[in-house]
Write a protein that holds these residues in place. Structure first.
Motif, PDB file in Angstrom:
ATOM      1  N   ALA A   1       0.732  -1.082   0.062  1.00  4.50           N
ATOM      2  CA  ALA A   1       0.079  -0.048   0.087  1.00  4.50           C
ATOM      3  C   ALA A   1       0.849   1.147  -0.047  1.00  4.50           C
ATOM      4  O   ALA A   1       0.553   2.296  -0.784  1.00  4.50           O
ATOM      5  N   GLU A   2       1.918   1.187   0.709  1.00  7.37           N
ATOM      6  CA  GLU A   2       2.933   2.642   0.818  1.00  7.37           C
ATOM      7  C   GLU A   2       4.276   1.799   1.122  1.00  7.37           C
ATOM      8  O   GLU A   2       4.489   0.881   1.847  1.00  7.37           O
ATOM      9  N   ILE A   3       5.258   2.825   0.613  1.00  7.65           N
ATOM     10  CA  ILE A   3       6.572   2.152   0.835  1.00  7.65           C
ATOM     11  C   ILE A   3       7.336   3.549   0.874  1.00  7.65           C
ATOM     12  O   ILE A   3       7.258   4.357  -0.119  1.00  7.65           O
ATOM     13  N   GLU A   4       8.401   3.786   1.833  1.00  4.14           N
ATOM     14  CA  GLU A   4       9.337   4.753   1.981  1.00  4.14           C
ATOM     15  C   GLU A   4      10.801   4.084   1.980  1.00  4.14           C
ATOM     16  O   GLU A   4      11.155   3.234   2.742  1.00  4.14           O
ATOM     17  N   ALA A   5      11.563   4.661   0.916  1.00  4.19           N
ATOM     18  CA  ALA A   5      13.080   4.038   1.102  1.00  4.19           C
ATOM     19  C   ALA A   5      13.711   5.295   0.878  1.00  4.19           C
ATOM     20  O   ALA A   5      13.771   6.068  -0.177  1.00  4.19           O
ATOM     21  N   VAL A   6      14.634   5.702   2.080  1.00  2.04           N
ATOM     22  CA  VAL A   6      15.299   7.063   2.167  1.00  2.04           C
ATOM     23  C   VAL A   6      16.594   6.601   2.232  1.00  2.04           C
ATOM     24  O   VAL A   6      17.235   5.626   2.553  1.00  2.04           O
ATOM     25  N   ASP A   7      17.532   7.606   1.557  1.00  2.00           N
ATOM     26  CA  ASP A   7      19.103   7.431   1.504  1.00  2.00           C
ATOM     27  C   ASP A   7      19.494   7.577   2.830  1.00  2.00           C
ATOM     28  O   ASP A   7      19.480   8.649   3.759  1.00  2.00           O
ATOM     29  N   ALA A   8      20.201   6.570   3.605  1.00  2.82           N
ATOM     30  CA  ALA A   8      20.669   6.228   4.874  1.00  2.82           C
ATOM     31  C   ALA A   8      21.584   7.034   5.405  1.00  2.82           C
ATOM     32  O   ALA A   8      21.922   7.499   6.363  1.00  2.82           O
ATOM     33  N   THR A   9      22.554   7.633   4.259  1.00  2.00           N
ATOM     34  CA  THR A   9      23.457   8.604   4.540  1.00  2.00           C
ATOM     35  C   THR A   9      23.348   9.983   5.013  1.00  2.00           C
ATOM     36  O   THR A   9      24.087  10.611   5.448  1.00  2.00           O
ATOM     37  N   SER A  10      22.183  10.421   4.373  1.00  3.16           N
ATOM     38  CA  SER A  10      21.586  11.698   4.740  1.00  3.16           C
ATOM     39  C   SER A  10      20.449  11.870   5.580  1.00  3.16           C
ATOM     40  O   SER A  10      20.074  12.934   6.144  1.00  3.16           O
ATOM     41  N   THR A  11      19.603  10.701   5.780  1.00  3.89           N
ATOM     42  CA  THR A  11      18.314  10.628   6.435  1.00  3.89           C
ATOM     43  C   THR A  11      18.393   9.498   7.571  1.00  3.89           C
ATOM     44  O   THR A  11      18.709   8.486   7.434  1.00  3.89           O
ATOM     45  N   ARG A  12      18.231  10.064   8.709  1.00  2.90           N
ATOM     46  CA  ARG A  12      18.427   9.021   9.849  1.00  2.90           C
ATOM     47  C   ARG A  12      17.119   8.310  10.358  1.00  2.90           C
ATOM     48  O   ARG A  12      16.886   7.569  11.213  1.00  2.90           O
ATOM     49  N   GLN A  13      15.975   8.946   9.672  1.00  3.90           N
ATOM     50  CA  GLN A  13      14.709   8.249  10.075  1.00  3.90           C
ATOM     51  C   GLN A  13      13.492   8.246   9.102  1.00  3.90           C
ATOM     52  O   GLN A  13      13.712   9.249   8.239  1.00  3.90           O
ATOM     53  N   VAL A  14      12.557   7.617   9.102  1.00  2.04           N
ATOM     54  CA  VAL A  14      11.681   7.660   8.138  1.00  2.04           C
ATOM     55  C   VAL A  14      10.310   7.252   8.846  1.00  2.04           C
ATOM     56  O   VAL A  14      10.054   6.426   9.772  1.00  2.04           O
ATOM     57  N   SER A  15       9.057   7.729   8.573  1.00  2.00           N
ATOM     58  CA  SER A  15       7.817   7.451   9.244  1.00  2.00           C
ATOM     59  C   SER A  15       6.699   7.275   8.224  1.00  2.00           C
ATOM     60  O   SER A  15       6.941   7.542   6.982  1.00  2.00           O
ATOM     61  N   LEU A  16       5.804   6.495   8.515  1.00  2.00           N
ATOM     62  CA  LEU A  16       4.499   6.350   7.793  1.00  2.00           C
ATOM     63  C   LEU A  16       3.274   6.277   8.563  1.00  2.00           C
ATOM     64  O   LEU A  16       3.638   5.914   9.810  1.00  2.00           O
ATOM     65  N   ARG A  17       2.090   6.816   8.271  1.00  2.00           N
ATOM     66  CA  ARG A  17       1.013   6.176   8.994  1.00  2.00           C
ATOM     67  C   ARG A  17       0.514   5.193   8.623  1.00  2.00           C
ATOM     68  O   ARG A  17       0.387   4.596   7.414  1.00  2.00           O
ATOM     69  N   THR A  18      -0.158   4.472   9.698  1.00  2.00           N
ATOM     70  CA  THR A  18      -0.844   3.123   9.498  1.00  2.00           C
ATOM     71  C   THR A  18      -2.157   3.451   9.164  1.00  2.00           C
ATOM     72  O   THR A  18      -2.617   4.211   9.554  1.00  2.00           O
ATOM     73  N   PRO A  19      -2.927   2.274   8.219  1.00  2.00           N
ATOM     74  CA  PRO A  19      -4.004   2.391   7.826  1.00  2.00           C
ATOM     75  C   PRO A  19      -4.897   2.263   8.992  1.00  2.00           C
ATOM     76  O   PRO A  19      -4.612   1.553   9.888  1.00  2.00           O
ATOM     77  N   ALA A  20      -6.301   3.006   8.989  1.00  2.15           N
ATOM     78  CA  ALA A  20      -7.248   2.834  10.168  1.00  2.15           C
ATOM     79  C   ALA A  20      -8.126   1.666   9.797  1.00  2.15           C
ATOM     80  O   ALA A  20      -8.443   1.204   8.656  1.00  2.15           O
ATOM     81  N   ASP A  21      -8.778   0.956  10.786  1.00  2.00           N
ATOM     82  CA  ASP A  21      -9.717  -0.077  10.741  1.00  2.00           C
ATOM     83  C   ASP A  21      -9.455  -1.233   9.767  1.00  2.00           C
ATOM     84  O   ASP A  21     -10.453  -1.572   9.134  1.00  2.00           O
ATOM     85  N   THR A  22      -8.317  -1.531   9.237  1.00  2.00           N
ATOM     86  CA  THR A  22      -8.020  -2.663   8.576  1.00  2.00           C
ATOM     87  C   THR A  22      -6.815  -3.311   9.179  1.00  2.00           C
ATOM     88  O   THR A  22      -5.853  -2.778   9.455  1.00  2.00           O
ATOM     89  N   PRO A  23      -6.522  -4.802   9.116  1.00  2.00           N
ATOM     90  CA  PRO A  23      -5.142  -5.295   9.428  1.00  2.00           C
ATOM     91  C   PRO A  23      -4.446  -4.903   8.247  1.00  2.00           C
ATOM     92  O   PRO A  23      -4.424  -4.561   7.249  1.00  2.00           O
ATOM     93  N   PHE A  24      -3.146  -5.087   8.828  1.00  2.00           N
ATOM     94  CA  PHE A  24      -1.862  -4.473   7.977  1.00  2.00           C
ATOM     95  C   PHE A  24      -0.613  -5.044   8.229  1.00  2.00           C
ATOM     96  O   PHE A  24      -0.344  -5.605   9.233  1.00  2.00           O
ATOM     97  N   LEU A  25       0.253  -4.999   7.445  1.00  2.00           N
ATOM     98  CA  LEU A  25       1.558  -5.679   7.696  1.00  2.00           C
ATOM     99  C   LEU A  25       2.589  -4.322   7.643  1.00  2.00           C
ATOM    100  O   LEU A  25       2.287  -3.521   6.725  1.00  2.00           O
ATOM    101  N   ILE A  26       3.634  -4.459   8.542  1.00  2.00           N
ATOM    102  CA  ILE A  26       4.732  -3.481   8.287  1.00  2.00           C
ATOM    103  C   ILE A  26       6.227  -4.302   7.734  1.00  2.00           C
ATOM    104  O   ILE A  26       6.264  -5.226   8.690  1.00  2.00           O
ATOM    105  N   THR A  27       6.563  -3.738   7.005  1.00  2.00           N
ATOM    106  CA  THR A  27       8.016  -4.458   6.459  1.00  2.00           C
ATOM    107  C   THR A  27       8.747  -3.295   6.776  1.00  2.00           C
ATOM    108  O   THR A  27       8.809  -2.138   6.276  1.00  2.00           O
ATOM    109  N   TYR A  28       9.939  -3.635   7.366  1.00  2.00           N
ATOM    110  CA  TYR A  28      10.927  -2.700   7.652  1.00  2.00           C
ATOM    111  C   TYR A  28      12.359  -3.181   7.596  1.00  2.00           C
ATOM    112  O   TYR A  28      12.528  -4.520   7.972  1.00  2.00           O
TER     113      TYR A  28
END
Lengths: 185, 469
Positions: free
Chosen positions: B370-397
């Motif tokens: 549904a959603e994916i973020e892939a950020v450059d680790a040499t310049s960005t030390r964190q990345v965030s996402l909002r989880t979907p409401a009212d539905t089961p979901f998977l987080i891959t990290y």
């Protein structure tokens, strides 16, 4: 015949009947085997004293006392209730017998032991009292109470008259005996 | 009822008792008592572990079964196998005597959903092994108390065991004491027991239905094994299975150039101690995977080895699986079953050396990216996402290769997962990719961040899947 030989012979010859008694006490085949093996192992350590006469009364006494004491401490699977549930089974002999078996299961251990010894083993009140280590009056009172729980007619509690058995007489229950038995459950 | 009824009842019940030979058991008990009188130490162990096996039914959210069908406890030698553990219900029980390090009993399975609870009290580092129908079913360490319903001995309908143990036919259950290497050992103070339970309902893992996949077009079933045409976004390319005892199977497919996943199925070690056999899978003349386990008769459902760049589009690839011993020599093992399945991967997002599936199966449920973020680790030390409401979901990290030792966390409102490059593949300095399932709930923010170390390259990857429509 050595002590070992006579013990082995005794186990082979008598364990069948003793196992039936154990089963009536425990109402479980595996538990019955467990109970009898324990009793026989205990008897082995006293074999030099009891060998020569008939060891069966001694083994039966160990069996029943192990059932009512050691069993109570070591086995937590059974929780007899004081009062029987109301019977609501269907009519008919088979149903009655099932109810009777369940009712036996609900008896306190000492009362169940009294019933088994008297009405399966056909022992007198005096013999039953010797095995249980109590008075004949206590046996009688426990029988009467068991019958009340089994919904049998208490008037059926008659001594078994055997030739030469002078002890088989009706003996009034004493209140002290009853109190003693109640606390042993 | 009258006195005659009572006598008849007692007599008839007593007549149900068979007369086994009690003498061996009595002798064992006498020996044990003698030892206890001398040493006095065995009793403590037996009592401690006996308490362990006398497990109490746990509290679960499941509705209780009708009272009249509750199986009774099984007790012997003061060891108790509970009639009910959680929602698991005792079907068959066996408890050996002290010193009886091997035992067997008959059993007729009526369901393919069982749990095997074993009781094992033994000195030292020892294990028990339970075999059903000659096949290894459960093994575990001794002297461990089972105080809650467990999945350790859970045998599900897709277990390989059922290929050789048909329902409603009598079979033999064996239990034996072994050392840590699986060698059968003796011990005069050990005691074993086995309870076979009908498995009750288990709560599925978060985000998973645990449902049996519905059959789809192109699914194949051979020799009791299932090869599904589609698993998640992956497509079956080649598969083959052998009759029991066959040592080599072959198939081929025309490559599209996409990465593949290879799953293997092998029961040769199921009747052995240790793992003496290997199933070597060769693709295009090169050995790609080796091992011998049988995780599920739904071959491919438990994943496999991912491989890329092994073929050019249009190239015919021959796949051969050969059963060998440790030296690599082909061997025939009577009754052993072997199989393999090759799946071509579906669409993926690839970041450096790391691929993320767009569609995947998770414990019986198919999810779509549904959603994916892939950020450059040499310049960005964190990345965030909002989880979907009212539905089961998977987080891959996780991350691709970061080039240096780096630690991090995945922060959720209620929990935190730690990541470390030392857990990744050797030399890659990667966090790898992990996936967690979640139940439906309100939308929250999850954050993947670096907490220690400085990456020299790579990407932080955070993705969310929702159930596929």
């Amino acid at each position: 015949m050595t002590g070992v030989d006579s013990f082995d012979a005794f186990v082979l010859a008598r364990s069948g009947r003793l196992l039936r008694t154990a089963y009536l006490l425990t109402q479980d085949h595996a538990l019955a085997e467990d109970l009898l093996q324990t009793a026989l192992a205990k008897a082995w350590f006293a074999w030099s004293r009891i060998d020569g006469g008939d060891p069966e009364p001694y083994v039966r006494k160990v069996l029943v006392n192990t059932y009512s004491t050691w069993w109570r401490r070591r086995w937590n699977g059974e929780q007899p209730t004081e009062e029987l549930p109301e019977s609501a089974g269907p009519e008919g002999l088979a149903a009655e017998r099932t109810d009777l078996w369940r009712a036996l299961q609900q008896l306190p251990r000492r009362q169940r032991a009294v019933v088994v010894l008297r009405y399966y083993e056909d022992l007198s009140e005096a013999e039953t009292a010797r095995i249980l280590g109590c008075s004949a009056g206590t046996v009688k009172s426990q029988t009467s109470k068991a019958f009340a729980k089994l919904r049998l007619d208490p008037n059926l509690v008659e001594p078994i008259h055997r030739p030469g058995d002078a002890s088989a007489v009706r003996t009034p229950a004493r209140s002290a005996d009853l109190a003693d038995e109640e606390t042993s459950r | 009822m009258n006195l005659t009824d009572l006598r008849d009842e007692l007599s008839q019940r007593a007549n149900t008792v068979e007369s086994p030979d009690l003498l061996p058991g009595v002798r064992r008990r006498i020996r044990t008592t003698k030892r206890r009188r001398v040493a006095g130490s065995v009793t403590a162990l037996a009592a401690i572990v006996a308490l362990g096996i006398a497990v109490a039914p746990s509290l679960t959210s499941s509705a209780p079964e009708p009272a009249d069908s509750i199986p009774p406890d099984y007790t012997r030698d003061s060891v108790t196998l509970k009639g009910v553990i959680g929602t698991d219900r005792l079907d068959r029980a066996w408890i050996g005597s002290v010193g009886e390090t091997r035992g067997s009993f008959g059993w007729t399975p009526t369901t393919k959903n069982i749990v095997v609870y074993a009781y094992c009290a033994a000195p030292g580092e020892t294990r028990y092994t339970v075999r059903i129908g000659g096949r290894n079913a459960v093994t575990g360490p001794c002297n461990v108390a089972h105080d809650t319903p467990g999945d350790t001995g859970l045998i599900r309908p897709d277990a390989a065991l059922w290929l050789d143990v048909p329902l409603h036919q009598a079979t033999t259950v064996n239990v034996q004491l072994t050392d840590n290497d699986g060698r059968v050992i003796e011990s005069s103070t050990a005691q074993l027991g086995v309870g076979i339970y009908t498995a009750g309902r288990r709560d599925p893992v978060p985000g998973a239905t645990g449902a049996t996949p519905t059959p789809g077009p192109g699914d194949r079933e051979e020799n009791g094994l299932l090869f599904r045409a589609k698993i998640g976004g992956d497509t079956l390319a080649a598969a083959e299975s052998g009759e029991p005892g066959v040592s080599k199977v072959t198939d081929s497919y025309v490559a599209t150039g996409r990465p593949i996943m290879v799953s293997a199925f092998c029961t040769a070690n199921d009747a052995s101690s240790g793992f003496p056999y290997h199933l070597r899978v060769v693709i295009g003349g090169v050995e790609k995977i080796s091992g011998c386990v049988a995780l599920s008769t739904d071959v491919g459902s438990t994943g496999g080895a991912g491989l890329s760049d092994i073929a050019t589009p249009g190239q015919r690839m021959t796949v051969t699986a050969t059963l060998t011993d440790e030296s690599g020599r082909e061997v025939k093992v009577p009754g052993a079953r072997i199989a393999f399945a090759v799946y071509e991967k579906g669409p993926q997002r690839v970041y450096d050396n790391t691929a993320v599936d767009e569609r995947r199966e998770y414990s019986g449920t198919t999810y779509q990216l549904a959603e994916i973020e892939a950020v450059d680790a040499t310049s960005t030390r964190q990345v965030s996402l909002r989880t979907p409401a009212d539905t089961p979901f998977l987080i891959t990290y996780g991350s691709s290769s970061l080039g240096a030792p780096v630690e991090g966390t995945l922060d959720r409102p209620t929990s935190q997962s730690m990541l470390n490059t030392s857990h990744g593949e050797g030399g890659l300095k990667s966090w790898g990719l992990a996936t967690d399932g979640n139940w439906a709930g309100p939308s929250t923010t999850i954050t993947l961040k670096i907490t220690r170390g400085t990456p020299t390259k790579g990407k932080l990857i955070l993705a969310i899947y929702t159930p596929a429509k």
